[in-house]
Scaffold this motif. Structure first.
Motif, PDB file in Angstrom:
ATOM      1  N   GLU A 171       0.583  -1.317  -0.025  1.00 42.93           N
ATOM      2  CA  GLU A 171       0.009  -0.068   0.118  1.00 42.93           C
ATOM      3  C   GLU A 171       0.652   1.119  -0.027  1.00 42.93           C
ATOM      4  O   GLU A 171       0.471   2.232  -0.551  1.00 42.93           O
ATOM      5  CB  GLU A 171      -0.974   0.091   1.277  1.00 42.93           C
ATOM      6  N   ARG A 172       1.974   1.353   0.366  1.00 43.65           N
ATOM      7  CA  ARG A 172       2.825   2.376   0.962  1.00 43.65           C
ATOM      8  C   ARG A 172       3.926   2.799  -0.280  1.00 43.65           C
ATOM      9  O   ARG A 172       4.297   3.770  -0.495  1.00 43.65           O
ATOM     10  CB  ARG A 172       3.391   2.388   2.157  1.00 43.65           C
ATOM     11  N   PHE A 173       4.521   1.665  -0.921  1.00 48.72           N
ATOM     12  CA  PHE A 173       5.571   1.623  -1.744  1.00 48.72           C
ATOM     13  C   PHE A 173       5.422   1.503  -3.149  1.00 48.72           C
ATOM     14  O   PHE A 173       6.111   1.696  -4.258  1.00 48.72           O
ATOM     15  CB  PHE A 173       6.774   0.926  -1.208  1.00 48.72           C
ATOM     16  N   ARG A 174       4.245   0.994  -3.370  1.00 48.56           N
ATOM     17  CA  ARG A 174       3.869   0.780  -4.928  1.00 48.56           C
ATOM     18  C   ARG A 174       3.018   1.779  -5.349  1.00 48.56           C
ATOM     19  O   ARG A 174       2.073   2.466  -4.692  1.00 48.56           O
ATOM     20  CB  ARG A 174       3.112  -0.762  -5.028  1.00 48.56           C
ATOM     21  N   PRO A 175       3.139   2.119  -6.491  1.00 49.36           N
ATOM     22  CA  PRO A 175       2.381   3.364  -7.213  1.00 49.36           C
ATOM     23  C   PRO A 175       0.910   2.870  -7.086  1.00 49.36           C
ATOM     24  O   PRO A 175       0.616   1.633  -7.406  1.00 49.36           O
ATOM     25  CB  PRO A 175       2.710   3.421  -8.719  1.00 49.36           C
ATOM     26  N   LYS A 176      -0.006   3.835  -6.733  1.00 56.90           N
ATOM     27  CA  LYS A 176      -1.578   3.315  -6.483  1.00 56.90           C
ATOM     28  C   LYS A 176      -2.071   2.709  -7.570  1.00 56.90           C
ATOM     29  O   LYS A 176      -2.922   1.810  -7.159  1.00 56.90           O
ATOM     30  CB  LYS A 176      -2.217   4.674  -6.344  1.00 56.90           C
ATOM     31  N   GLU A 177      -1.735   2.974  -8.909  1.00 54.11           N
ATOM     32  CA  GLU A 177      -2.278   2.238  -9.957  1.00 54.11           C
ATOM     33  C   GLU A 177      -2.058   0.828 -10.181  1.00 54.11           C
ATOM     34  O   GLU A 177      -2.758   0.034 -10.762  1.00 54.11           O
ATOM     35  CB  GLU A 177      -2.244   2.991 -11.114  1.00 54.11           C
ATOM     36  N   ILE A 178      -1.138   0.444  -9.512  1.00 55.89           N
ATOM     37  CA  ILE A 178      -0.791  -0.972  -9.695  1.00 55.89           C
ATOM     38  C   ILE A 178      -0.675  -1.694  -8.212  1.00 55.89           C
ATOM     39  O   ILE A 178      -0.144  -2.716  -8.212  1.00 55.89           O
ATOM     40  CB  ILE A 178       0.771  -1.304 -10.327  1.00 55.89           C
ATOM     41  N   VAL A 179      -1.379  -1.096  -7.070  1.00 54.77           N
ATOM     42  CA  VAL A 179      -1.516  -1.897  -5.916  1.00 54.77           C
ATOM     43  C   VAL A 179      -2.283  -3.107  -6.155  1.00 54.77           C
ATOM     44  O   VAL A 179      -3.624  -2.826  -6.810  1.00 54.77           O
ATOM     45  CB  VAL A 179      -2.050  -0.996  -5.033  1.00 54.77           C
ATOM     46  N   SER A 180      -2.118  -4.082  -5.685  1.00 52.64           N
ATOM     47  CA  SER A 180      -3.097  -5.375  -6.081  1.00 52.64           C
ATOM     48  C   SER A 180      -3.744  -5.756  -4.769  1.00 52.64           C
ATOM     49  O   SER A 180      -3.065  -6.046  -3.816  1.00 52.64           O
ATOM     50  CB  SER A 180      -1.916  -6.617  -6.214  1.00 52.64           C
ATOM     51  N   MET A 181      -5.009  -5.722  -4.628  1.00 52.59           N
ATOM     52  CA  MET A 181      -5.939  -5.817  -3.772  1.00 52.59           C
ATOM     53  C   MET A 181      -5.980  -7.413  -3.738  1.00 52.59           C
ATOM     54  O   MET A 181      -6.048  -7.882  -2.558  1.00 52.59           O
ATOM     55  CB  MET A 181      -7.261  -5.316  -3.946  1.00 52.59           C
ATOM     56  N   ASP A 182      -5.440  -8.192  -4.602  1.00 52.20           N
ATOM     57  CA  ASP A 182      -5.868  -9.617  -4.629  1.00 52.20           C
ATOM     58  C   ASP A 182      -4.450  -9.900  -3.842  1.00 52.20           C
ATOM     59  O   ASP A 182      -4.506 -10.753  -2.788  1.00 52.20           O
ATOM     60  CB  ASP A 182      -5.502 -10.372  -5.899  1.00 52.20           C
ATOM     61  N   TRP A 183      -3.285  -9.274  -4.033  1.00 48.76           N
ATOM     62  CA  TRP A 183      -2.125  -9.658  -3.143  1.00 48.76           C
ATOM     63  C   TRP A 183      -2.460  -9.472  -1.556  1.00 48.76           C
ATOM     64  O   TRP A 183      -2.063 -10.041  -0.958  1.00 48.76           O
ATOM     65  CB  TRP A 183      -1.019  -8.857  -3.652  1.00 48.76           C
ATOM     66  N   ILE A 184      -3.061  -8.148  -1.436  1.00 49.70           N
ATOM     67  CA  ILE A 184      -3.256  -7.715  -0.089  1.00 49.70           C
ATOM     68  C   ILE A 184      -4.146  -8.934   0.577  1.00 49.70           C
ATOM     69  O   ILE A 184      -3.754  -9.013   1.684  1.00 49.70           O
ATOM     70  CB  ILE A 184      -3.851  -6.264   0.001  1.00 49.70           C
ATOM     71  N   GLU A 185      -5.144  -9.072   0.063  1.00 51.27           N
ATOM     72  CA  GLU A 185      -6.183  -9.989   0.603  1.00 51.27           C
ATOM     73  C   GLU A 185      -5.311 -11.490   0.898  1.00 51.27           C
ATOM     74  O   GLU A 185      -5.884 -12.408   1.634  1.00 51.27           O
ATOM     75  CB  GLU A 185      -7.326 -10.125  -0.222  1.00 51.27           C
ATOM     76  N   ALA A 186      -4.632 -11.918  -0.184  1.00 50.42           N
ATOM     77  CA  ALA A 186      -3.860 -13.110   0.065  1.00 50.42           C
ATOM     78  C   ALA A 186      -3.086 -13.031   1.337  1.00 50.42           C
ATOM     79  O   ALA A 186      -2.866 -14.005   1.891  1.00 50.42           O
ATOM     80  CB  ALA A 186      -3.085 -13.335  -1.255  1.00 50.42           C
ATOM     81  N   GLN A 187      -2.458 -11.855   1.544  1.00 59.61           N
ATOM     82  CA  GLN A 187      -1.726 -11.755   2.521  1.00 59.61           C
ATOM     83  C   GLN A 187      -2.377 -11.753   3.982  1.00 59.61           C
ATOM     84  O   GLN A 187      -2.141 -12.406   5.043  1.00 59.61           O
ATOM     85  CB  GLN A 187      -0.697 -10.484   2.720  1.00 59.61           C
ATOM     86  N   TRP A 188      -3.579 -11.132   3.936  1.00 59.95           N
ATOM     87  CA  TRP A 188      -4.374 -11.182   5.229  1.00 59.95           C
ATOM     88  C   TRP A 188      -4.904 -12.626   5.322  1.00 59.95           C
ATOM     89  O   TRP A 188      -5.137 -12.983   6.713  1.00 59.95           O
ATOM     90  CB  TRP A 188      -5.600 -10.047   4.939  1.00 59.95           C
TER      91      TRP A 188
END
Length: 200
Positions: free
Chosen positions: A112-129
């Motif tokens: 969320e903090r270091f990737r450009p907003k347009e390529i932030v992956s919600m799939d990745w985030i949810e997989a981590q959670w």
């Protein structure tokens, strides 16, 4: 000795709690390092080629890095018994579970903090959670008797992992459906070492 650290890191907190619990805080100079996953601080790279905190610089041996290595060293140095032989494999698995929670939770912050907003992956985030959630469920269903026993490194690691979830991911409400783990965390968070190292 010198500890390279960042106060927001749950892995650093694990080391700081261990230093306090084993009575070694006065033996270590704690040095704040401003670093990111995209640009590690030069002093940190010199100490740890991977460029990650924490790193423990020693005068009588090579620098130690990775919180598990550092905590094991500090426990042996103080003969504190945080890795008791009779429960060693349980302690190591519990510590690894907590570190897995931290790894996934930190990964979400980085995404969320270091990737450009347009390529932030919600799939990745949810997989981590999902990793975090499964690990929390395992703590609730399999590990409460151990967590309620004598202090060891598994407990310290879990306490720091749960504290990081409160610090960075409070909106996720990790306590929901996990009443025993939530009650344990409330008790453990009152330890002097945990209060003193709580991130701002």
């Amino acid at each position: 000795m010198k500890l390279l650290h960042s106060p927001a890191s749950p892995f650093v907190r694990k080391v700081l709690v261990t230093l306090r619990e084993t009575g070694q805080l006065s033996d270590v100079e704690v040095v704040n390092i401003a670093t990111t996953p995209m640009a590690s601080h030069p002093e940190l790279i010199a100490a740890n080629p991977v460029g990650k905190i924490p790193a423990l610089i020693r005068q009588d041996g090579p620098t130690l890095y990775d919180s598990r290595v550092i905590c094991r060293f500090l426990d042996a140095r103080a003969e504190a018994g945080l890795y008791p032989e009779k429960r060693l494999w349980d302690v190591l698995v519990l510590e690894a579970t907590a570190d897995g929670i931290m790894d996934a939770a930190v990964s979400i912050v980085y995404e969320e903090r270091f990737r450009p907003k347009e390529i932030v992956s919600m799939d990745w985030i949810e997989a981590q959670w999902a990793k975090v959630s499964r690990a929390l469920d395992a703590l609730e269903t399999r590990w409460m008797s151990h967590l309620s026993g004598p202090l060891d490194m598994g407990q310290i690691a879990v306490g720091c992992a749960l504290g990081y979830l409160d610090f960075r991911h409070d909106v996720r409400g990790w306590r929901t459906g996990r009443p025993e783990l939530a009650a344990w965390e409330a008790r453990f968070a009152r330890r002097e070492s945990m209060v003193a190292t709580r991130p701002e």
